[in-house]
Design an enzyme around this catalytic site. Structure first.
Site, PDB file in Angstrom:
ATOM      1  N   ASP A   1      42.724  12.199  -8.120  1.00  0.00           N
ATOM      2  CA  ASP A   1      43.700  11.257  -7.549  1.00  0.00           C
ATOM      3  C   ASP A   1      43.625   9.958  -8.331  1.00  0.00           C
ATOM      4  O   ASP A   1      42.774   9.796  -9.204  1.00  0.00           O
ATOM      5  CB  ASP A   1      43.371  11.021  -6.069  1.00  0.00           C
ATOM      6  CG  ASP A   1      41.977  10.457  -5.872  1.00  0.00           C
ATOM      7  OD1 ASP A   1      41.832   9.232  -5.900  1.00  0.00           O
ATOM      8  OD2 ASP A   1      41.000  11.243  -5.737  1.00  0.00           O
TER       9      ASP A   1
ATOM     10  N   GLU B   1      32.735  21.694  -5.821  1.00  0.00           N
ATOM     11  CA  GLU B   1      32.245  21.254  -7.130  1.00  0.00           C
ATOM     12  C   GLU B   1      31.173  22.189  -7.712  1.00  0.00           C
ATOM     13  O   GLU B   1      30.898  22.121  -8.913  1.00  0.00           O
ATOM     14  CB  GLU B   1      31.720  19.816  -7.019  1.00  0.00           C
ATOM     15  CG  GLU B   1      32.860  18.815  -6.805  1.00  0.00           C
ATOM     16  CD  GLU B   1      32.406  17.422  -6.428  1.00  0.00           C
ATOM     17  OE1 GLU B   1      33.173  16.488  -6.665  1.00  0.00           O
ATOM     18  OE2 GLU B   1      31.306  17.258  -5.860  1.00  0.00           O
TER      19      GLU B   1
HETATM   20  N1  ADE Z   1      36.352  11.005  -5.342  1.00  0.00           N
HETATM   21  C1  ADE Z   1      37.587  11.499  -5.604  1.00  0.00           C
HETATM   22  N2  ADE Z   1      38.522  10.559  -5.434  1.00  0.00           N
HETATM   23  C2  ADE Z   1      37.869   9.432  -5.047  1.00  0.00           C
HETATM   24  C3  ADE Z   1      38.295   8.131  -4.703  1.00  0.00           C
HETATM   25  N3  ADE Z   1      39.587   7.801  -4.720  1.00  0.00           N
HETATM   26  N4  ADE Z   1      37.356   7.239  -4.325  1.00  0.00           N
HETATM   27  C4  ADE Z   1      36.050   7.576  -4.305  1.00  0.00           C
HETATM   28  N5  ADE Z   1      35.590   8.792  -4.603  1.00  0.00           N
HETATM   29  C5  ADE Z   1      36.499   9.725  -4.983  1.00  0.00           C
END
Ligand code: ADE
Length: 234
Positions: free
Chosen positions: A202, A15
């Site tokens: 995601d 990041e």
């Molecule tokens: N960061 C990226 N994806 C995430 C997720 N599914 N839950 C928590 N933090 C995240």
């Protein structure tokens, strides 16, 4: 003269990587376990660092940065899981406000997320920073990939549909991650403006772990590039 310094925080190496590469006059210092990089980015004085994953790490890093580096604004950049069904992977959510979805004093009659001593469950981001983030983001990603909304933070990698629905229904959140609302709480403790930018890696569902690994680098890069563009306006 007042020297403005903007803190730019990520939770992961991915990041902050491109920010560190683009930085000039970089000076490194380690406080506790956090490594801070002071320098110039897009002509602005910044301190960039990786805070690590989770709310406690985020609070340690942001509090230290504020006290040691005279920070005047805070920008968090990174990735998140999508909660809003209309979002696609790699879309960007800019925080209008943030909530700690796992802060639970419901046994005492408080709404879920309400932290003792606070008036609201949501920490409001700075409107000017939100606008600058939005304008920069639509220039880079286009309007249909950028949205404003609530981000829900918790010490939990969300990877099931039931939890996605719960966080969406309870808090009206668009995305979930593990640091933003902790940084927000620390920033507000010092009356400092902040904003959180999160590109979706995601959909926080059964495929979240796989998607996360695949899309983390690109999502992290998108968010960081928007931060660099924001700095030109700030
Ligand atoms: N960061 C990226 N994806 C995430 C997720 N599914 N839950 C928590 N933090 C995240």
């Amino acid at each position: 003269m007042f020297l403005e310094r903007i803190a730019i925080i990520g939770a992961l190496d991915a990041e902050i990587e491109i920010l560190l590469k683009a930085m000039q006059e970089t000076k490194k210092s380690t406080i506790g376990r956090t490594v801070f990089f002071q320098g110039k980015l897009s002509g602005k004085n910044v301190v960039v660092f990786k805070c690590g994953v989770g709310k406690v790490n985020a609070a340690i890093g942001s509090n230290t940065a504020i006290l040691k580096f005279d920070v005047s604004k805070i920008i968090f950049t990174g990735i998140a899981g999508a909660i809003d069904k209309n979002l696609n992977i790699l879309d960007l959510v800019i925080s209008t406000d943030l909530v700690q979805h796992d802060f639970d004093l419901t046994g005492f009659g408080c709404p879920l997320g309400l932290i003792d001593g606070e008036k609201s469950i949501k920490f409001k981001a700075d409107e000017t920073l939100v606008k600058i983030a939005y304008d920069s983001a639509i220039k880079i990603l286009g309007k249909n990939k950028v949205t404003l909304g609530t981000i829900a933070t918790g010490d939990q990698f969300v990877a099931n549909k039931k939890q996605v629905d719960f966080i969406g229904d309870t808090f009206g959140a668009k995305a979930t991650e593990m640091e933003g609302a902790a940084v927000a709480q620390v920033a507000l403790n010092y009356n400092l403006p902040f904003v959180v930018l999160r590109a979706m890696s995601d959909k926080a569902d059964g495929s979240a772990h796989m998607d996360y690994n695949e899309f983390k680098p690109l999502a992290a890069e998108h968010s960081a590039k928007i931060v660099m563009s924001m700095l030109e306006t700030l």
